[in-house]
Design an enzyme around this catalytic site. Sequence first.
Site, PDB file in Angstrom:
ATOM      1  N   ASP A   1      68.622  15.830  12.427  1.00  0.00           N
ATOM      2  CA  ASP A   1      69.157  14.896  13.434  1.00  0.00           C
ATOM      3  C   ASP A   1      68.999  15.369  14.873  1.00  0.00           C
ATOM      4  OD1 ASP A   1      71.174  16.812  13.687  1.00  0.00           O
ATOM      5  OD2 ASP A   1      72.697  15.288  14.044  1.00  0.00           O
ATOM      6  N   GLU A   2      68.109  16.348  15.124  1.00  0.00           N
ATOM      7  CA  GLU A   2      67.968  16.787  16.519  1.00  0.00           C
ATOM      8  C   GLU A   2      66.534  17.132  16.874  1.00  0.00           C
ATOM      9  OE1 GLU A   2      69.482  20.816  17.429  1.00  0.00           O
ATOM     10  OE2 GLU A   2      70.348  20.761  15.425  1.00  0.00           O
TER      11      GLU A   2
HETATM   12  P1  TTP Z   1      75.067  18.369  13.152  1.00  0.00           P
HETATM   13  O1  TTP Z   1      74.259  17.736  14.234  1.00  0.00           O
HETATM   14  O2  TTP Z   1      75.486  19.801  13.329  1.00  0.00           O
HETATM   15  O3  TTP Z   1      76.418  17.552  12.928  1.00  0.00           O
HETATM   16  P2  TTP Z   1      76.698  16.009  13.021  1.00  0.00           P
HETATM   17  O4  TTP Z   1      75.497  15.242  13.463  1.00  0.00           O
HETATM   18  O5  TTP Z   1      77.304  15.546  11.751  1.00  0.00           O
HETATM   19  O6  TTP Z   1      77.828  15.934  14.114  1.00  0.00           O
HETATM   20  P3  TTP Z   1      77.719  16.103  15.693  1.00  0.00           P
HETATM   21  O7  TTP Z   1      78.165  14.806  16.252  1.00  0.00           O
HETATM   22  O8  TTP Z   1      78.641  17.230  16.023  1.00  0.00           O
HETATM   23  O9  TTP Z   1      76.285  16.404  16.006  1.00  0.00           O
HETATM   24  O10 TTP Z   1      74.318  18.275  11.775  1.00  0.00           O
HETATM   25  C1  TTP Z   1      73.523  17.165  11.423  1.00  0.00           C
HETATM   26  C2  TTP Z   1      73.704  16.812   9.959  1.00  0.00           C
HETATM   27  O11 TTP Z   1      73.426  17.943   9.152  1.00  0.00           O
HETATM   28  C3  TTP Z   1      75.132  16.402   9.619  1.00  0.00           C
HETATM   29  O12 TTP Z   1      75.357  15.012   9.814  1.00  0.00           O
HETATM   30  C4  TTP Z   1      75.250  16.812   8.187  1.00  0.00           C
HETATM   31  C5  TTP Z   1      74.320  17.979   8.030  1.00  0.00           C
HETATM   32  N1  TTP Z   1      75.103  19.239   7.995  1.00  0.00           N
HETATM   33  C6  TTP Z   1      75.440  19.789   6.758  1.00  0.00           C
HETATM   34  O13 TTP Z   1      75.083  19.247   5.697  1.00  0.00           O
HETATM   35  N2  TTP Z   1      76.206  20.932   6.727  1.00  0.00           N
HETATM   36  C7  TTP Z   1      76.650  21.557   7.871  1.00  0.00           C
HETATM   37  O14 TTP Z   1      77.338  22.591   7.802  1.00  0.00           O
HETATM   38  C8  TTP Z   1      76.275  20.980   9.137  1.00  0.00           C
HETATM   39  C9  TTP Z   1      76.730  21.626  10.425  1.00  0.00           C
HETATM   40  C10 TTP Z   1      75.508  19.841   9.143  1.00  0.00           C
HETATM   41 MG    MG Z   2      74.368  15.855  15.110  1.00  0.00          MG
END
Ligand code: TTP
Ligand code: MG
Length: 350
Positions: A102-103
Amino acid sequence: MHVDLDAFFAAVEEKNHPEYVGKPIIVGADPKQGKGRGVVSTCNYVAREFGVRSAMPISRAWRLCPHGVYLPVNYELYEQVSTRIMSILRKYADRFEQVGIDEAFLEISQKASSFEEAERIAREIKSAIRDSEGLTCSVGIGPNKLVAKIASDYRKPDGLTVVREDSMKHFLHPLSVEKIWGIGKKTKERLNSMGIRTIGDLSSCDVARLRKQFGSLGEEFHRMSQGIDESDVLEESPPKSFSREHTFQEDTSDKSQIQSTINDLCTDVASQVSRNGFLFRTVTIKIRYEDFETHTRSRTLPFATSNPESLKVTAARLFDPFLPENKRIRLLGVRASSLTKKTKQRILEI
Ligand code: TTP
Ligand code: MG
């Protein structure tokens, strides 16, 4: 520019199930009424208000938020959404580097001649993702990757943070040292015990002291605390091959087991090739016997294809002389290479 989707897995679920909107959504292992094992993958911002976090045991999440909506991880769905979003992002970048599901980092120095223009591009990106996928993201813009990434995390969800070179120190100094790449919980604790809590503390710390504690990493931490990062946005190079190998639980000379394994390997490899939009011309097989003697053989076809049958027939011919009755096999492998991108015209021909 760094772009990170908000509560990604949970947001995709929320988009697909309007009935969950406004409720705490927790994606991860089955909580089984608080008795389940496994962890939280992620949760939406409503659930975060109850203290639920990524990587927390699911049983703890259940105690914090028993009335939440608990959903299993549907990775395939999130990957499809991610692929579509990444192709939107790519269009706005001179150079593009996807980091996680997601980034991504976008080099936009050519497309934007000022920070104002960069900000305008960020707004466009945010509305494009909202319009096409109904999802929000947070964007950070900075003079380098390090600062852009810290900036995207600064105001979440739906954030947009621009950090110019001249405001970099002002932005970084009050933040916790944990925001720096490579500083996790353990390193943070060690730094805290040295009286270093913020990035500002880190930057005013004597480098020699950091080097003594952390070696060359300490110097790196010090550089990053000043917002220095010279790493490039790295465009991913296209794959050169797709392959799969299988090691048998026990060495085998069972013909039907061998044949069905070859068949499965070919099906898998052909599906990887076509899923990624490629055609292959070269097939390589690998075989390792119980005594670790290993052979590989290749054959290049006169045409490019992604047809699993072509892969199976070619692999079968290559394997044939290496399947004696009296030798047990330890490992089999199949590789497809000499890849070309499948064009639209070719898709029509199939
Ligand atoms: P992140 O971008 O860290 O988290 P997020 O998008 O859910 O929340 P934020 O708004 O803080 O960005 O991670 C992206 C995806 O990766 C997240 O939706 C689910 C997965 N993930 C896991 O499966 N386990 C984990 O420990 C983390 C941090 C993320
Ligand atoms: Mg995220």
